[in-house]
Motif scaffolding. Structure first.
Motif, short mmCIF file in Angstrom:
data_model
loop_
_atom_site.label_atom_id
_atom_site.label_comp_id
_atom_site.label_asym_id
_atom_site.label_seq_id
_atom_site.Cartn_x
_atom_site.Cartn_y
_atom_site.Cartn_z
N HIS A 16 -9.07 -4.74 -2.55
CA HIS A 16 -10.51 -4.99 -2.57
C HIS A 16 -10.72 -6.51 -2.61
O HIS A 16 -10.74 -7.13 -3.68
N GLN A 17 -10.87 -7.09 -1.43
CA GLN A 17 -10.94 -8.55 -1.32
C GLN A 17 -11.83 -8.93 -0.15
O GLN A 17 -12.13 -8.11 0.73
N LYS A 18 -12.23 -10.20 -0.13
CA LYS A 18 -13.09 -10.67 0.95
C LYS A 18 -12.30 -11.17 2.15
O LYS A 18 -12.78 -11.12 3.28
N SER A 19 -11.10 -11.68 1.92
CA SER A 19 -10.32 -12.20 3.04
C SER A 19 -9.72 -11.06 3.84
O SER A 19 -9.27 -10.05 3.27
N CYS A 44 -14.78 -2.96 6.65
CA CYS A 44 -15.49 -4.03 5.94
C CYS A 44 -16.90 -4.09 6.51
O CYS A 44 -17.09 -4.23 7.73
N HIS A 46 -20.08 -6.11 6.92
CA HIS A 46 -20.54 -7.50 6.88
C HIS A 46 -22.06 -7.50 6.80
O HIS A 46 -22.74 -7.00 7.71
N ASP A 115 -19.01 -7.05 2.53
CA ASP A 115 -18.08 -8.18 2.68
C ASP A 115 -16.76 -8.00 1.95
O ASP A 115 -15.97 -8.94 1.86
N TYR A 116 -16.52 -6.81 1.40
CA TYR A 116 -15.22 -6.52 0.79
C TYR A 116 -14.47 -5.49 1.64
O TYR A 116 -15.06 -4.52 2.12
N TYR A 117 -13.17 -5.72 1.79
CA TYR A 117 -12.36 -4.79 2.57
C TYR A 117 -11.94 -3.60 1.71
O TYR A 117 -11.74 -3.72 0.49
#
Length: 552
Positions: A16-19, A44, A46, A115-117
């Motif tokens: 669970h991250q933005k990158s 994700c 956006h 915006d989180y994967y």
């Protein structure tokens, strides 16, 4: 608002991250017509607004869509992901949130934060029937629940081969902790709710390659503090009177019947001596004239006359009952778990006491010192995967292996903090070394270390810092007494299917050809400590194996 969707294989862990995660896209795959296959759809959303979450709906279409379930990969915390000593093959050594439980979707919907994967976990399961032999496509579409706007699509091509995986010959046990089911659900042992929970968890285990089950004739003396107790789960009723001991096997009969109905073929009788030394008796409740009492336990000298008298009455009676049930070749006994060299004399005394009383039934114990086998103290050692070398060099027949928290360097394991390929490579290793059985202690252990506390496994995944997260359990307690599977369990299932696929290819070609293929694909001779660390190795190997099976 824009939605990224991308199919990838089951060996990626999507945090669970933005990158954006570095993943390998999956566009097509082949499988045999009776195997279960898992893959993921990474997403994700956006967004440009500050609305915290959106509810999305997923829709599947295609020739095989009726066989595919969709779950959301959720995250759980780990404060203790690994020991201080690690190797280079860990995803992270930091505490944090880790992807693991696979949560079923209500009405095909799920929530996402912008915006989180994250990922959806898709499992193609033939459900005890053969998949249609075909070349098919899967179309996945995701809609916004409120606006019904189509946000994204993804496609995947399948090829189902006209061949089936052979039956699993490996004996596989993941220890089911029946007391933890009662504790986590707040239900009484032997209540109808408890029996339902047992059935559901056994069914889940069998569906994922387990065919042998730890059977608590007495409360197993496992991971219990000296002087402490775990919730009583004792399937054998014991009565003591002036005439001696009498035994009631009616609850054990119900347990065996339930397990056989769900597909269990083999039963492990719970350990007859305490863990780490074989010096004491397990907790045994006995009905006496003054009521039900704990007659044996930590205060019992395992080699004293009282316990010897009890075992001399109990074990012949149990063996007779097992023979009456046709289980003479499908029941294994345990003496003590994980004895060390310092315990060898106590283990020898226990072994010499037990063997004449069980009259030919096999004994199975987890241990790592070759001396125990060399001295004839155990016929069927279950050897830690990082201590196998002397057993393999001496060609010990019908060898078993296991791993647990201690196997933290080099070898396969399934910690949260390790890659999924490190979990799945076990199947290739089991095949290459003709391993007879695999054991793991934690199917559903929901206690703290030494069972001092009863825990919520969704909140505390490391036994209060006692074990690296991922060692204690592979299923979570879901609603309705149903287990929630972990992605690690799904990957382990695929490891066992890899082993069976290699066995199928061997039957169609030769052992030499299969071993050469593995070595060529790996670029090395695989051992239990040496194997490719690239997540692409195993999917690519399976596609090569499937292609050769199709040609044959």
């Amino acid at each position: 608002m824009q939605l990224t969707l991308l199919f990838t294989h089951s060996l990626e862990k999507i945090f669970h991250q933005k990158s954006p995660p570095k993943i390998t896209p999956l566009e097509s795959l082949s499988l045999l017509n009776n195997e279960s296959f898992s893959f993921q759809c990474v997403y994700c959303l956006h967004k440009e607004d500050d609305e915290p979450r959106r509810q999305l709906r997923v829709s599947l279409s295609g020739e095989l869509s009726e066989f595919i379930s969709v779950r959301q990969v959720r995250h759980v915390p780990s404060l203790f992901p690994c020991y201080r000593t690690t190797d280079d093959d860990y995803l992270t050594t930091e505490p944090g949130l880790f992807p693991d439980p696979l949560i079923p979707l209500a009405d095909n919907t799920f929530f996402v934060n912008g915006d989180y994967y994250g990922s959806l976990w898709l499992t193609l399961n033939p459900r005890n029937e053969s998949l249609p032999v075909c070349e098919a496509s899967l179309n996945l579409r995701v809609f916004d629940v409120i606006s019904e706007e189509l946000l994204g699509t993804a496609q995947l091509a399948f090829k189902v081969l006209p061949h089936a995986l052979p039956p699993q010959t490996l004996l596989h046990t993941e220890w089911l902790h029946a007391d933890c089911l009662a504790d986590v659900y707040g239900i009484a042992v032997f209540s109808e709710a408890w029996w339902l929970a047992v059935r559901n968890f056994v069914r889940c285990a069998v569906n994922n390659g387990v065919n042998m089950l730890l059977t608590p004739v007495f409360t197993p003396p496992l991971d219990t503090a000296i002087g402490g107790e775990r919730t009583t789960v004792q399937l054998v009723g014991v009565t003591h009177s002036a005439g001696g001991y009498q035994f009631d096997f009616s609850l054990l009969a119900r347990w065996v019947a339930l397990c056989q109905q769900e597909g269990i073929t083999t039963f492990e009788i719970s350990h007859l001596f305490t863990q780490w030394g074989a010096n004491h008796a397990p907790k045994i409740m006995v009905q006496r004239e003054d009521g039900l009492t704990r007659q044996f336990g930590w205060d019992t000298d395992a080699h004293g006359p009282e316990y010897r008298e009890f075992l001399s009455a109990f074990l012949p009676a149990l063996c007779g009952w097992l023979r009456e049930q046709g289980l003479e070749k499908h029941a294994w006994f345990h003496i003590s778990d994980e004895p060390k060299m310092a315990d060898i004399d106590a283990y020898r005394r226990a072994s010499e006491l037990i063997r004449p009383l069980i009259d030919g039934f096999p004994v199975l114990d987890a241990l790592s010192d070759y001396e125990f086998y060399q001295q004839g103290l155990v016929q069927n050692p279950v050897t830690a995967s990082d201590h196998l070398e002397p057993f393999l060099e001496n060609k010990v027949p019908a060898l078993w292996t296991y791993y647990c928290c201690v196997q933290k360097l080099e070898v396969s394991n399934r910690f949260f903090s390790q890659s999924s390929q490190r979990n799945r490579v076990l199947g290739v290793q089991l095949y290459l070394y003709n391993i007879t059985g695999f054991l793991h202690w934690g199917f559903n252990f929901y206690n703290s270390g030494h069972s001092l506390e009863k825990l919520d496994p969704f909140a505390i995944t490391d036994g209060q810092g006692a074990f690296p997260s991922g060692d204690l359990f592979v299923v979570y307690p879901g609603e309705g007494y149903q287990p929630v599977e972990s992605l690690r369990l799904m990957v382990l299932r695929e490891a066992l299917q890899d082993m069976r696929a290699l066995q199928l290819l061997e039957s169609l070609s030769s052992r030499q050809q299969v071993e050469s293929l593995i070595e060529q694909q790996a670029g090395m001779r695989i051992t239990f400590k040496q194997y490719p660390r690239d997540a692409q190795f195993l999917p690519e190997l399976r596609q090569q194996v499937n292609a050769l099976i199709a040609q044959a």
